[in-house]
Write an enzyme that holds these catalytic residues in place. Structure first.
Site, PDB file in Angstrom:
ATOM      1  N   CYS A   1      13.173  -4.994 -11.558  1.00 39.92           N
ATOM      2  CA  CYS A   1      13.035  -4.644 -10.162  1.00 39.92           C
ATOM      3  C   CYS A   1      12.824  -6.031  -9.360  1.00 39.92           C
ATOM      4  O   CYS A   1      12.620  -7.342 -10.125  1.00 39.92           O
ATOM      5  CB  CYS A   1      11.642  -3.787  -9.221  1.00 39.92           C
ATOM      6  SG  CYS A   1      10.502  -4.310  -9.422  1.00 39.92           S
ATOM      7  N   HIS A  17      -6.306   1.349 -10.071  1.00 44.10           N
ATOM      8  CA  HIS A  17      -4.972   0.473 -10.376  1.00 44.10           C
ATOM      9  C   HIS A  17      -5.391  -0.603  -9.348  1.00 44.10           C
ATOM     10  O   HIS A  17      -6.139  -0.693  -8.509  1.00 44.10           O
ATOM     11  CB  HIS A  17      -4.193   1.507  -9.995  1.00 44.10           C
ATOM     12  CG  HIS A  17      -2.810   0.907 -10.344  1.00 44.10           C
ATOM     13  ND1 HIS A  17      -2.391  -0.391  -9.773  1.00 44.10           N
ATOM     14  CD2 HIS A  17      -1.862   1.030 -11.154  1.00 44.10           C
ATOM     15  CE1 HIS A  17      -0.663  -0.350 -10.168  1.00 44.10           C
ATOM     16  NE2 HIS A  17      -0.562  -0.165 -11.439  1.00 44.10           N
ATOM     17  N   GLU A  35      -2.923  -1.916  -7.289  1.00 41.53           N
ATOM     18  CA  GLU A  35      -3.013  -1.471  -6.090  1.00 41.53           C
ATOM     19  C   GLU A  35      -3.632  -1.274  -5.362  1.00 41.53           C
ATOM     20  O   GLU A  35      -3.644  -1.454  -3.891  1.00 41.53           O
ATOM     21  CB  GLU A  35      -1.422  -1.422  -6.000  1.00 41.53           C
ATOM     22  CG  GLU A  35      -0.519  -1.200  -5.179  1.00 41.53           C
ATOM     23  CD  GLU A  35       0.789  -0.880  -5.276  1.00 41.53           C
ATOM     24  OE1 GLU A  35       1.451   0.253  -4.675  1.00 41.53           O
ATOM     25  OE2 GLU A  35       1.524  -0.716  -6.390  1.00 41.53           O
ATOM     26  N   ASN A  94       4.279   3.031 -13.784  1.00 44.34           N
ATOM     27  CA  ASN A  94       5.905   3.596 -13.097  1.00 44.34           C
ATOM     28  C   ASN A  94       6.099   3.705 -14.900  1.00 44.34           C
ATOM     29  O   ASN A  94       7.317   4.326 -14.875  1.00 44.34           O
ATOM     30  CB  ASN A  94       6.321   1.694 -12.323  1.00 44.34           C
ATOM     31  CG  ASN A  94       7.011   1.125 -13.226  1.00 44.34           C
ATOM     32  OD1 ASN A  94       7.889   1.295 -13.382  1.00 44.34           O
ATOM     33  ND2 ASN A  94       6.370  -0.324 -13.174  1.00 44.34           N
TER      34      ASN A  94
END
Length: 338
Positions: free
Chosen positions: A21, A133, A135, A233
């Site tokens: 991405c 995680h 993030e 993801n």
């Protein structure tokens, strides 16, 4: 690419979009540019992106990956990964006399800014994401007194807020869209006045890759997702494939991890890759399948992607000089006692 003749009835459905991405591309290029501009070593706090191949490749070029900022010797450059970091990490770098490059994905930065804004308005923030995680840790650090982690629908029952009329949800960007909206639905049942963020926090790339897998999952008995096991993801793509109707779905880093037994009774194989996976790894999987009679490749296109993010602004500075200056200033203060 040279492939063997396809066996009758055997085909591969190749997802598009797949792989890198814009945020991952930006982060990987940032490490490469920093190494070119400043020379090795460039320290990176945590894996720049969650992919084994990418990390190993950058290590060979001179990147050093560390878990804690304190591991970086004073006077060096440290880069923060695409997943983002809490404000305390920036403070650690300043105390350690380190020059910094922030490679946080701009879409993650957007969530950080939303957390800061809603905390400033004294909202309780329900952060949907997976505990531990990177993030989630980074976003939570922006407003630790206002953020409660909600790790799936099963967590909703125990969520408590100060004022049900001032509560908002945010989310980790790499989650399954369906899973997140299930959690949001449960939260809205409990808190009818729950506020949604200005735009969905799940990033465009995560949504597009999941959409492509949904489209091919119903047709493929087997789906192979290329990605690392610490990639949120990528793991979600395996789950989405199974929910879409695929009999089996597996996550592999490299083609040689594929088990030939998975192909028994299979006529259609779906192939995709997580948002931090370089295309070379997908090509190797396609070659592996081709050698076993799956040479007929059809593209399953779910969306067009044209987003590009500019490189971190810090790469336009002389960071080696900045790092040396930080050490000199600290030494001078220690000498004068000020």
């Amino acid at each position: 690419m040279v492939r063997m003749t396809a066996s009758p009835g055997r085909r591969v459905l190749l997802a598009a979009p797949r792989g890198y991405c814009a945020g991952v591309d930006r982060a990987v290029i940032a490490v490469e540019k920093a190494l070119e501009q400043y020379g090795a070593p460039i320290y990176v706090r945590h894996e720049i992106v969650h992919n084994k191949y990418v990390v190993q490749t950058l290590e060979k070029k001179g990147a050093i990956f560390v878990e804690q900022t304190e591991e970086v010797p004073p006077g060096n450059i440290v880069m923060f990964s695409a997943h983002g970091v809490a404000p305390t990490v920036h403070e650690e770098a300043e105390r350690g006399r380190l020059a910094t490059i922030d490679a946080t994905c701009p879409l993650v930065t957007k969530v950080h800014k939303e957390a800061i804004r809603y905390a400033g308005d004294d909202f309780d923030i329900l952060l949907i994401g997976h505990e531990g995680h990177e993030e989630v840790i980074g976003t939570s650090g922006e407003a630790p007194d206002h953020i409660t982690l909600v790790d799936g629908p099963e967590d909703v029952a125990k969520v408590e807020v100060r004022d049900p009329s001032k509560v908002v949800w945010l989310s980790q960007t790499t989650l399954s869209v369906d899973e997140t909206m299930e959690t949001v639905g449960a939260l809205k049942e409990k808190f009818p006045l729950l506020v949604s963020p200005p735009s969905d926090d799940i990033c465009y790339a995560t949504q597009n890759r999941q959409l492509a897998v949904k489209q091919m999952g119903a047709q493929a008995e087997l789906v192979i997702v290329v990605g690392s096991r610490n990639s949120s993801n990528s793991k979600r793509l395996v789950e989405v494939a199974k929910l879409a109707g695929s009999r089996d779905a597996y996550l592999v880093d490299f083609a040689d991890e594929i088990d030939e037994a998975w192909l028994e009774g299979v006529s259609t194989v779906g192939v995709t890759s997580g948002a931090s996976v370089p295309e070379i790894l997908v090509e190797e999987v396609l070659e592996w399948l081709s050698q076993r009679g799956f040479a007929d490749v059809e593209l399953v296109k779910a969306a067009e992607e044209s987003i590009v993010f500019s490189l971190p602004k810090e790469l336009r500075k002389d960071l080696r000089a900045e790092a040396a200056s930080l050490v000199a200033e600290r030494t001078a203060r220690d000498t004068t006692g000020q």
